[in-house]
Scaffold this active site. Structure first.
Site, short mmCIF file in Angstrom:
data_model
loop_
_atom_site.label_atom_id
_atom_site.label_comp_id
_atom_site.label_asym_id
_atom_site.label_seq_id
_atom_site.Cartn_x
_atom_site.Cartn_y
_atom_site.Cartn_z
N PRO A 1 8.32 -4.68 -0.94
CA PRO A 1 8.37 -5.50 -2.15
C PRO A 1 7.04 -5.72 -2.86
O PRO A 1 7.01 -6.31 -3.93
CB PRO A 1 8.95 -6.83 -1.65
CG PRO A 1 8.70 -6.85 -0.20
CD PRO A 1 8.68 -5.44 0.27
N TYR B 1 -1.38 -12.10 -5.82
CA TYR B 1 -1.26 -11.26 -4.63
C TYR B 1 -2.56 -11.42 -3.86
O TYR B 1 -3.62 -11.08 -4.38
CB TYR B 1 -1.08 -9.79 -5.02
CG TYR B 1 0.26 -9.47 -5.65
CD1 TYR B 1 0.49 -9.68 -7.02
CD2 TYR B 1 1.31 -8.95 -4.90
CE1 TYR B 1 1.72 -9.38 -7.60
CE2 TYR B 1 2.55 -8.64 -5.48
CZ TYR B 1 2.74 -8.86 -6.82
OH TYR B 1 3.96 -8.57 -7.39
N HIS C 1 5.50 -12.74 -18.39
CA HIS C 1 4.18 -12.79 -17.76
C HIS C 1 3.28 -11.70 -18.35
O HIS C 1 3.65 -10.53 -18.35
CB HIS C 1 4.29 -12.61 -16.24
CG HIS C 1 4.56 -13.90 -15.54
ND1 HIS C 1 4.08 -14.19 -14.29
CD2 HIS C 1 5.25 -14.99 -15.94
CE1 HIS C 1 4.47 -15.42 -13.95
NE2 HIS C 1 5.19 -15.91 -14.93
N LYS D 1 9.29 -3.56 -7.15
CA LYS D 1 9.98 -2.41 -7.75
C LYS D 1 11.44 -2.24 -7.33
O LYS D 1 12.18 -1.49 -7.96
CB LYS D 1 9.23 -1.10 -7.39
CG LYS D 1 7.89 -0.96 -8.09
CD LYS D 1 8.08 -0.56 -9.54
CE LYS D 1 6.85 -0.80 -10.38
NZ LYS D 1 6.94 -1.95 -11.28
N TYR E 1 2.75 -1.35 -12.72
CA TYR E 1 3.39 -2.64 -12.42
C TYR E 1 4.42 -2.99 -13.49
O TYR E 1 5.54 -3.43 -13.17
CB TYR E 1 2.33 -3.76 -12.32
CG TYR E 1 2.89 -5.02 -11.70
CD1 TYR E 1 2.75 -5.27 -10.34
CD2 TYR E 1 3.58 -5.96 -12.47
CE1 TYR E 1 3.28 -6.42 -9.77
CE2 TYR E 1 4.11 -7.11 -11.92
CZ TYR E 1 3.96 -7.33 -10.57
OH TYR E 1 4.49 -8.46 -10.00
P1 RFL Z 1 22.20 -4.76 -2.74
O1 RFL Z 1 21.65 -5.92 -3.47
O2 RFL Z 1 21.90 -4.62 -1.30
O3 RFL Z 1 23.77 -4.77 -2.97
C1 RFL Z 1 24.63 -3.92 -2.25
C2 RFL Z 1 25.99 -4.58 -2.16
O4 RFL Z 1 26.88 -3.70 -1.48
C3 RFL Z 1 27.65 -4.46 -0.57
N1 RFL Z 1 28.13 -3.54 0.49
C4 RFL Z 1 29.38 -3.06 0.57
N2 RFL Z 1 30.46 -3.26 -0.19
C5 RFL Z 1 31.61 -2.62 0.15
N3 RFL Z 1 31.71 -1.82 1.23
C6 RFL Z 1 30.65 -1.58 2.02
N4 RFL Z 1 30.74 -0.77 3.08
C7 RFL Z 1 29.41 -2.23 1.72
N5 RFL Z 1 28.19 -2.22 2.26
C8 RFL Z 1 27.42 -3.02 1.51
C9 RFL Z 1 26.73 -5.55 -0.07
O5 RFL Z 1 27.44 -6.67 0.43
C10 RFL Z 1 25.94 -5.86 -1.34
O6 RFL Z 1 26.52 -6.92 -2.09
O7 RFL Z 1 21.76 -3.37 -3.42
P2 RFL Z 1 21.52 -3.03 -4.98
O8 RFL Z 1 22.64 -3.54 -5.82
O9 RFL Z 1 21.15 -1.60 -5.02
O10 RFL Z 1 20.26 -3.90 -5.43
C11 RFL Z 1 18.99 -3.62 -4.95
C12 RFL Z 1 18.19 -4.91 -4.80
O11 RFL Z 1 18.97 -5.90 -4.17
C13 RFL Z 1 16.93 -4.66 -3.97
O12 RFL Z 1 16.26 -3.48 -4.41
C14 RFL Z 1 15.92 -5.76 -4.04
O13 RFL Z 1 16.44 -7.03 -3.85
C15 RFL Z 1 14.86 -5.45 -2.98
N6 RFL Z 1 14.21 -6.63 -2.52
C16 RFL Z 1 13.23 -7.12 -3.30
N7 RFL Z 1 12.87 -6.44 -4.42
C17 RFL Z 1 11.91 -6.91 -5.22
O14 RFL Z 1 11.61 -6.28 -6.26
N8 RFL Z 1 11.28 -8.11 -4.88
C18 RFL Z 1 11.63 -8.83 -3.76
O15 RFL Z 1 11.09 -9.88 -3.52
C19 RFL Z 1 12.63 -8.34 -2.92
N9 RFL Z 1 13.00 -9.02 -1.80
C20 RFL Z 1 14.61 -7.27 -1.33
C21 RFL Z 1 14.00 -8.49 -0.98
C22 RFL Z 1 15.61 -6.75 -0.48
C23 RFL Z 1 15.98 -7.38 0.70
N10 RFL Z 1 16.98 -6.72 1.55
C24 RFL Z 1 17.73 -5.58 1.06
C25 RFL Z 1 17.19 -6.97 2.88
C26 RFL Z 1 14.40 -9.17 0.16
C27 RFL Z 1 15.39 -8.63 1.02
C28 RFL Z 1 15.78 -9.44 2.22
C1 PHB Z 2 9.34 -12.73 -5.81
O1 PHB Z 2 9.09 -13.62 -6.63
O2 PHB Z 2 10.28 -12.82 -5.01
C2 PHB Z 2 8.49 -11.52 -5.77
C3 PHB Z 2 7.57 -11.32 -6.77
C4 PHB Z 2 6.75 -10.21 -6.75
C5 PHB Z 2 6.85 -9.31 -5.70
C6 PHB Z 2 7.77 -9.51 -4.70
C7 PHB Z 2 8.60 -10.62 -4.72
O3 PHB Z 2 6.01 -8.24 -5.66
#
Ligand code: RFL
Ligand code: PHB
Length: 389
Positions: free
Chosen positions: A292, A200, A72, A296, A384
């Site tokens: 989000p 956005y 993008h 980041k 960004y």
């Molecule tokens: P994760 O992905 O939460 O993975 C952590 C893993 O650890 C496991 N775990 C354990 N394992 C063993 N023993 C324990 N006691 C444990 N406790 C937990 C869990 O099962 C899991 O598999 O963290 P990681 O790897 O640091 O990755 C980070 C990313 O996942 C996170 O920063 C992003 O997904 C944040 N986030 C988003 N970021 C974006 O940039 N755009 C988004 O749209 C976006 N949507 C989101 C999100 C995070 C969400 N969370 C955490 C609730 C949407 C949600 C719902």
């Molecule tokens: C997504 O596609 O899930 C997404 C993209 C941009 C954002 C957050 C989530 O800032």
């Protein structure tokens, strides 16, 4: 059992760290609480910084990403009056990549399986023992059996609700937090994206985001009160509310359809300091959460992995712990800037209940400034697409 590094958590942070360490000859064991199916069913981030793409290449997991990811060159910020184009490529000569976190995780599992790394799923009661000593060990229940793994280092990649952060005594930890009074209701639908680039949207009904995964898979979000439940929103209600918040020209071309996933994520800014304690190192969501709005979360997890793999490889392979000792400071310097950016994007684009009459004027002035000032747009684009490691 015995290994160089025990990695707690088999999400993107843990898997990527493990893959990079294994490539340098460092042995790892990953302990994951959930099943692989569960980890892969979570729909989360969608936008990768190029630094993340480069790191995935270094890890040898970029083959499908190069084929299926969508580069993008920009995005839009919209309100009732205007659509402001942020031309990442024109302003910074860089771009971002649209490729879902689920796909990144799938690719990493496949690579780790090829590598033969033990990924132990369904582990319970993980405890990190003696991280301040030279001989830490991790205990857990594996298939009903108490298990001990001796190691040289422990990487806490277990997300916000994991055990690693809480292993660091409260007297050592300092936590910084801002909780926002709303969440994002997100849906995934098998429909073509509303636009070539992400939009956005700010409106006086609240924030909305039009995003995508590929040419026939779209991701949309709307700001909702924290008390809302996904099941209280029918698909029709979601689409109707999204349309009220989108710029008119994009509403005309929006293709709607049934949702295949619907969930609500609360918004929070959170940082814990320091990110290491003895031989325990926190990575990704275990140490910090961003709202989000700046895309980041996953990208910060990747930059933590970059700093930590450098430190661990130097320490284990070359016997030099200089970078490992500096891990927390190096990672935090970048994290705080991404915190600031995510907070600023969130403040600029959301509606806050009970706010005074000054706040909407500030949002309007900020957007208007972005529309008129190339240097303001360049600053946004620079943040960004991702600050340098
Ligand atoms: P994760 O992905 O939460 O993975 C952590 C893993 O650890 C496991 N775990 C354990 N394992 C063993 N023993 C324990 N006691 C444990 N406790 C937990 C869990 O099962 C899991 O598999 O963290 P990681 O790897 O640091 O990755 C980070 C990313 O996942 C996170 O920063 C992003 O997904 C944040 N986030 C988003 N970021 C974006 O940039 N755009 C988004 O749209 C976006 N949507 C989101 C999100 C995070 C969400 N969370 C955490 C609730 C949407 C949600 C719902
Ligand atoms: C997504 O596609 O899930 C997404 C993209 C941009 C954002 C957050 C989530 O800032």
């Amino acid at each position: 059992m015995k290994t160089d590094v025990v990695i707690i958590g088999g999400g993107p942070s843990g898997l990527l760290l493990s893959q990079l360490l294994n490539k340098a000859g460092v042995e790892t064991i990953i302990l994951e609480r959930s099943s692989r199916e569960h980890v892969l069913s979570r729909i989360r981030a969608g936008v990768l910084e190029w630094g993340t793409v480069d790191l995935l290449q270094e890890a040898g997991v970029d083959e499908r990403l190069r084929r299926e990811g969508i580069p993008h060159d920009g995005c839009y910020l919209a309100d009732e009056d205007q659509m402001i184009h942020i031309d990442f490529h024109g302003l910074t000569n860089k771009r971002s990549m649209v490729y879902g976190q689920t796909e990144v995780t799938k690719d990493l599992y496949a690579a780790q399986d090829r590598q033969g790394t033990p990924i132990l799923h369904g582990v319970e009661d993980v405890v990190i023992n003696d991280p301040k000593s030279d001989a830490p060990y991790v205990t857990c229940i594996l298939d009903g059996t108490p298990t001990r793994i001796d190691c040289r280092y422990v990487a806490g990649c277990d997300g916000f609700h994991g055990v690693s952060r809480k292993t660091i005594p409260e007297t050592v930890r300092e936590e910084f937090e801002r909780v926002y009074p709303f969440g994002w209701l997100g849906i995934l639908s098998e429909t073509p994206p509303a636009n070539d680039e992400l939009i956005y949207c700010h409106s006086d009904r609240g924030f909305a985001l039009c995003s995508m995964r590929n040419e026939n898979l779209s991701r949309y979000y709307i700001q909702v009160p924290l008390t809302d439940k996904p099941e209280n929103w029918s698909d029709d209600e979601f689409w109707a509310e999204l349309k009220r918040r989108m710029p008119a020209q994009s509403v005309e071309t929006l293709v709607t359809g049934p949702s295949i996933e619907k969930s609500i994520a609360p918004l929070r800014s959170f940082v814990t300091e320091p990110m290491s304690w003895g031989r325990l190192f926190l990575v990704g969501d275990a140490a910090h959460i961003v709202p989000p709005t700046g895309a980041k979360g996953l990208n910060l997890a990747a930059s933590d992995v970059f700093y930590l793999k450098e430190g661990l490889i130097d320490a284990i392979v070359n016997g030099d712990s200089t970078k490992l000792d500096a891990y927390s400071d190096r990672a935090l310097a970048r994290i705080w800037k991404a915190m600031r950016f995510s907070w600023e994007m969130t403040t600029m684009l959301h509606q806050f209940d009970g706010e005074d009459s000054f706040a909407p004027q500030m949002r309007k002035a900020t957007l208007d400034h972005l529309a008129r000032s190339e240097s303001a747009r360049r600053d946004l684009a620079e943040n960004y697409i991702g600050l340098p490691y």
